[in-house]
Design a protein around this motif. Structure first.
Motif, PDB file in Angstrom:
ATOM      1  N   ASP A  98       4.440  -2.552   3.355  1.00 25.63           N
ATOM      2  CA  ASP A  98       3.132  -2.784   3.965  1.00 25.63           C
ATOM      3  C   ASP A  98       3.361  -3.537   5.266  1.00 25.63           C
ATOM      4  OD1 ASP A  98       0.390  -2.808   4.380  1.00 25.63           O
ATOM      5  OD2 ASP A  98      -0.059  -3.430   2.322  1.00 25.63           O
ATOM      6  N   ARG A 154       0.788  -1.229   0.000  1.00 19.95           N
ATOM      7  CA  ARG A 154       0.000   0.000   0.000  1.00 19.95           C
ATOM      8  C   ARG A 154       0.823   1.285   0.000  1.00 19.95           C
ATOM      9  NH1 ARG A 154      -3.595  -0.735   5.194  1.00 19.95           N
ATOM     10  NH2 ARG A 154      -1.671  -1.779   5.879  1.00 19.95           N
ATOM     11  N   TYR A 155       2.050   1.253   0.482  1.00 18.16           N
ATOM     12  CA  TYR A 155       2.803   2.482   0.713  1.00 18.16           C
ATOM     13  C   TYR A 155       4.062   2.511  -0.150  1.00 18.16           C
ATOM     14  CZ  TYR A 155      -0.174   1.986   4.793  1.00 18.16           C
ATOM     15  OH  TYR A 155      -1.259   1.801   5.615  1.00 18.16           O
TER      16      TYR A 155
END
Length: 562
Positions: free
Chosen positions: A46, A30-31
């Motif tokens: 993540d 996600r990041y």
């Protein structure tokens, strides 16, 4: 015998579940963040809070070795670094290491990183691995919700050797939580930009550009639901008599090369809607009142300051009953001498919890932080802000104030539902502090500050001042949104340190010298495809069959009551 088999079964099941918590070699992360100015070093990551496992994927524009780890504020010595790469013959190497000094790598005795993917193409190398938030290896830095100083390094060949040219450190909130998305954005969403246009940046090291800008003009109540993302049922109210009509936009420019002629247009974008959410968002400022009674001596290795908030007057000042409020996020703020800060909650004289904290604060990374779960504050609770400073590089007193060379000790909490309180901050009895330092105190607080300038700030006097500030009675100033002020008094409670959680032991064990390759790395037994992509080994079929059989046996035992 049944007991032994049952224990073995549980161990296998727990191991399987532990593996299942780790993101696989192709799971989306996600990041992401570039770690270097030229965008040659790219990090994705993540994490899973429940299993306390974090997964990193580092991609670097090199066909040599790459490494990723955590370092501290002052030195690379002791940094941990997970290192890997693909050799010209297609074999891969992967190792959990640490820095003996700023240039020398040494392999950890315990290998706590699990390789998920390691590939190389004609221009870049990509390495994905998982590791526990906190391993039992003293060479591994803990992954926490504090500011993490992420260290990335690489080389142009497959001989791992540190080079300042190819080493980068970036402060990141690795465990920041993004809980909200735009899937349910209202159809009538309106965008409003708040920005400084074509601003000529002065040829100075530091500039704070401030301007007042109007908020959107609306004929009825609306909710701002993003500039950073708010919880799904919360928004900032605009359009009512209780709401602000203007906003102060402040942008901090650093021009350390003193370059002339640079212009900037930047700011923030607001998203608002007439579809109202359930709650209005409020912001409460906590900490130490920003004026010179807050002081920090020079030459301090460590100096703690405290600001107390007592909520027992909130209902009287609010003009209406105050229900429980729910804190969803925090923003922490000190200036350059700040090293750490935390907000601690008390109820009926008992410490409940740390609301938010950062024990590795970085002035250059100031962002709002969502909390894992809303914190409930009840009327009558107390909130204590503790700030830790270091002034070894200063031979002058540091006082509270707006300038960067002054100091602040502030935590802004984002909460709902909104009440009519804007700030709740404390400061120490400066007369008591002056007397405790053996100086003649005046009834005029400012005169006492002049007296403190004449103190010989030995380590003993620094500790004496810190103790006096904590033991003195605090004045607590409470301010409403419409600028009404009341004060009360209180005493600083002790902070009970939160115990650290248990560490996760490595499955890698201690690496013996005979297991190391000539380059100093443990060989990773991975099969490679023609594109230099390793195929990771999965759980053997015999283990799957044993698990299946053990589960059937265990269920049968439960049914028969054995």
């Amino acid at each position: 015998m049944a007991c032994v088999l049952f224990r073995l079964f549980l161990l296998l099941v727990l191991a399987a579940f532990s593996q299942g918590k780790r993101l696989g070699p192709t799971s989306p992360l996600r990041y992401s963040r570039f770690l270097d100015p030229s965008h040659a070093v790219f990090l994705r990551w993540d994490f899973d809070y429940e299993s306390e496992i974090i997964t990193f994927e580092l991609q670097v524009q090199t066909t040599g070795w790459i490494g990723l780890g955590i370092t501290d504020r002052y030195t690379f010595v002791g940094s941990d670094l997970v290192v890997g790469g693909v050799l010209p013959n297609g074999n891969v190497y992967f190792s959990d290491q640490h820095l003996l000094d700023e240039d020398t790598l040494e392999q950890d005795g315990s290998q706590d990183a699990e390789l998920l993917k390691l590939t190389e193409d004609s221009s870049s190398t990509t390495m994905r691995f998982s590791r526990p938030f906190r391993s039992c290896d003293p060479h591994d830095h803990d992954i926490t919700s504090d500011t993490m100083r992420v260290l990335a390094a690489y080389g142009l060949d497959d001989i791992p050797k540190m080079s300042r040219e190819h080493t980068f450190v970036k402060s990141i909130f690795l465990l920041q939580i993004l809980q909200y998305d735009d899937q349910d954005a209202p159809e009538d969403t309106i965008i409003h930009d708040l920005k400084i246009s074509n601003f000529l940046i002065p040829e100075d090291d530091t500039t704070y550009a401030c301007t007042f800008l109007p908020l959107p003009i609306v004929s009825k109540k609306h909710h701002i639901y993003k500039s950073y993302q708010f919880p799904d049922d919360v928004g900032i109210s605009i359009g009512t008599p209780f709401d602000p009509q203007w906003i102060r936009l402040e942008i901090h420019y650093s021009n350390f090369q003193n370059l002339p002629g640079i212009r900037d247009t930047s700011g923030m974008r607001l998203y608002y809607t007439s579809h109202l959410r359930k709650y209005d968002m409020g912001v409460l400022q906590l900490g130490i009142s920003v004026f010179p009674i807050h002081f920090i001596p020079p030459g301090a290795e460590a100096f703690l300051s405290y600001g107390l908030c007592k909520t027992d007057k909130f209902e009287e000042m609010n003009g209406a009953p105050v229900a429980d409020i729910y804190v969803s996020a925090c923003l922490l703020h000190t200036h350059l001498a700040g090293r750490s800060l935390q907000a601690v909650q008390y109820r009926n004289g008992t410490q409940l919890q740390v609301v938010c904290k950062d024990f590795s604060y970085d002035f250059n990374l100031q962002e709002s932080r969502d909390l894992p779960h809303p914190v409930v504050i009840k009327p009558g609770d107390e909130l204590l802000i503790e700030c830790h400073y270091q002034t070894l590089d200063r031979d002058f007193m540091t006082f509270g104030g707006a300038s960067t060379i002054n100091e602040m000790c502030l935590i802004f909490i984002f909460y709902y539902p909104r009440i009519n309180i804007s700030s709740c901050m404390g400061y120490p009895d400066i007369i008591y502090v002056t007397n405790e330092l053996g100086e003649e105190a005046s009834e005029n607080p400012m005169e006492n500050l002049m007296v403190l300038n004449n103190v010989e700030w030995t380590p003993e006097n620094i500790k004496k001042a810190e103790k006096a500030c904590k033991e003195s009675q605090q004045t607590v100033l409470i301010k409403t949104i419409d600028e009404e002020v009341e004060n009360t008094t209180g005493w600083i409670p002790d902070i009970i340190p939160t115990p650290r959680g248990s560490c996760l032991e490595s499955s890698g064990g201690k690496v013996e010298p005979q297991d190391k390759t000539p380059a100093g790395f443990r060989a990773v037994p991975l099969a490679l495809s023609g594109s230099h992509t390793p195929t990771l080994r999965h759980l053997p079929m015999v283990a799957v069959l044993f698990l299946q059989g053990s589960l059937s046996w265990f269920l049968a035992m439960l049914q028969t009551g054995v």
